[in-house]
Design a protein around this motif. Structure first.
Motif, short mmCIF file in Angstrom:
data_model
loop_
_atom_site.label_atom_id
_atom_site.label_comp_id
_atom_site.label_asym_id
_atom_site.label_seq_id
_atom_site.Cartn_x
_atom_site.Cartn_y
_atom_site.Cartn_z
N LEU A 15 -12.71 -6.67 -5.49
CA LEU A 15 -12.06 -5.88 -4.43
C LEU A 15 -11.45 -6.80 -3.38
CD1 LEU A 15 -14.64 -2.98 -3.90
CD2 LEU A 15 -12.40 -2.82 -4.98
N ASP A 16 -12.17 -7.87 -3.02
CA ASP A 16 -11.66 -8.82 -2.03
C ASP A 16 -10.41 -9.54 -2.55
OD1 ASP A 16 -13.61 -8.26 -0.17
OD2 ASP A 16 -14.93 -9.91 -0.75
N ASP A 19 -7.45 -7.29 -2.37
CA ASP A 19 -6.95 -7.23 -0.99
C ASP A 19 -6.06 -8.44 -0.70
OD1 ASP A 19 -8.30 -4.87 -0.55
OD2 ASP A 19 -9.98 -5.80 0.50
N ASP A 20 -6.53 -9.62 -1.12
CA ASP A 20 -5.76 -10.85 -0.88
C ASP A 20 -4.42 -10.81 -1.59
OD1 ASP A 20 -7.75 -11.95 0.69
OD2 ASP A 20 -8.65 -13.10 -0.94
N ARG A 22 -2.68 -8.28 -2.69
CA ARG A 22 -1.78 -7.25 -2.17
C ARG A 22 -1.13 -7.71 -0.86
NH1 ARG A 22 1.31 -3.24 -4.27
NH2 ARG A 22 1.42 -1.46 -2.86
N GLU A 23 -1.85 -8.54 -0.11
CA GLU A 23 -1.33 -9.01 1.17
C GLU A 23 -0.44 -10.25 1.02
OE1 GLU A 23 -3.00 -10.93 5.37
OE2 GLU A 23 -4.40 -9.99 3.95
N LYS A 75 -6.21 0.65 -4.72
CA LYS A 75 -5.72 -0.05 -3.52
C LYS A 75 -4.44 0.61 -3.01
CE LYS A 75 -5.24 -3.34 -0.47
NZ LYS A 75 -6.14 -3.38 0.73
N SER A 78 -5.27 3.82 -1.36
CA SER A 78 -5.82 3.68 -0.01
C SER A 78 -4.71 3.40 1.01
CB SER A 78 -6.87 2.55 0.02
OG SER A 78 -6.27 1.28 -0.16
N GLU A 79 -3.70 2.65 0.56
CA GLU A 79 -2.56 2.37 1.44
C GLU A 79 -1.79 3.64 1.77
OE1 GLU A 79 -1.83 -2.14 -0.37
OE2 GLU A 79 -0.45 -0.50 -0.86
N ASP A 84 -9.43 6.01 -2.14
CA ASP A 84 -9.75 4.61 -2.38
C ASP A 84 -10.73 4.52 -3.55
OD1 ASP A 84 -12.28 5.27 -1.41
OD2 ASP A 84 -11.99 4.25 0.52
#
Length: 259
Positions: A15-16, A19-20, A22-23, A75, A78-79, A84
């Motif tokens: 999951l982390d 997140d990375d 996607r950013e 993900k 959730s955006e 989520d």
């Protein structure tokens, strides 16, 4: 094997990472639900191939690819503030509890068939108008035929024994031969479809997955034909210049290697 704590830690790590990505990753930032769809289908087929090959290491890798897609969709959800990964997990957990009253309730079942029948009845109570609503329209035809027959069997619309289904296969073959004699191509295609549908049904009664069985035959044919190509090449021959009798020699050899 990993403990439950280690499993949850690994899931949290994924999951982390999502997140990375996607950013920070231009490609991952660009993806949408729609753009991922065809990639997910491709990954699912790759998993299916690994399962048919019984390659456990490859299955592990392909499951990871499929899991990544699930995390990716969640993900994006959730955006959009729609759902989520917790919502996804809770939704399937709730469904499993509701659909298994013989485990989480007081319903008593005798066998797998009764479980399947209860499953279909519960889905109708949930608001589905037809037991066939859950069959995806885009499934490959043989897979779809198998799912359709599973679904209707779940509410009791089924043959009683394999012999009856085999007789139906014979009947459909006879009707196909009749239409072939008449020469109407549209009717021939229709009857051919009926033959395939009845064969898929018969496969279910003899505990054979028709899609898996056909794909294994596809793989076997490919290996045998490639053996034929290599054998001909070693003798300096091109298949297009060989007679069927000559090719049959190598083909029969290939059967000894690939059964």
């Amino acid at each position: 094997m990993n403990s439950r704590a280690q499993q949850l830690q690994a899931f949290d790590r994924l999951l982390d990472i999502m997140d990375d990505l996607r950013e920070k990753c231009p490609w991952d930032r660009k993806q949408t639900l729609e753009s991922l769809r065809h990639l997910t289908i491709e990954e699912t087929y790759e998993l299916a191939d690994a399962i048919l090959d019984n390659d456990l290491n490859e299955i592990k890798k392909e499951l990871g690819d499929v899991l990544l897609h699930i995390i990716f969709y969640a993900k994006i959800g959730s955006e959009k503030k729609a759902f989520d990964i917790a919502d996804v997990a809770n939704a399937i957990s709730d469904k499993l509890v509701d659909r298994h009253p013989h485990i989480y309730g007081d319903v008593v079942v005798e066998n797998e068939k009764e479980v399947q029948q209860n499953w279909e009845k519960l889905k109708l109570k949930e608001g589905k108008k037809s037991v066939l609503e859950g069959v995806p329209k885009s499934l490959p035809a043989i897979v779809k035929a198998n799912r359709i027959q599973d679904k209707v069997a779940g509410v009791g619309f089924d043959w009683e024994e394999p012999r009856q289904v085999w007789e139906k296969v014979q009947e459909e073959l006879s009707e196909l031969n009749t239409e072939i004699e008449h020469g109407d191509q549209e009717k021939i295609a229709s009857e051919f479809g009926d033959v395939l549908f009845s064969m898929v049904n018969y496969a279910r009664f003899i505990n054979v997955n028709p899609e898996n069985a056909l794909e294994k035959t596809n793989k076997k044919f490919i290996k045998r034909f490639q053996y034929l190509e290599e054998a001909a090449k070693k003798e300096g021959k091109a298949l297009s210049d060989m007679s069927l009798t000559e090719m049959d020699v190598f083909w029969n050899e290939s059967k000894k290697h690939f059964r």
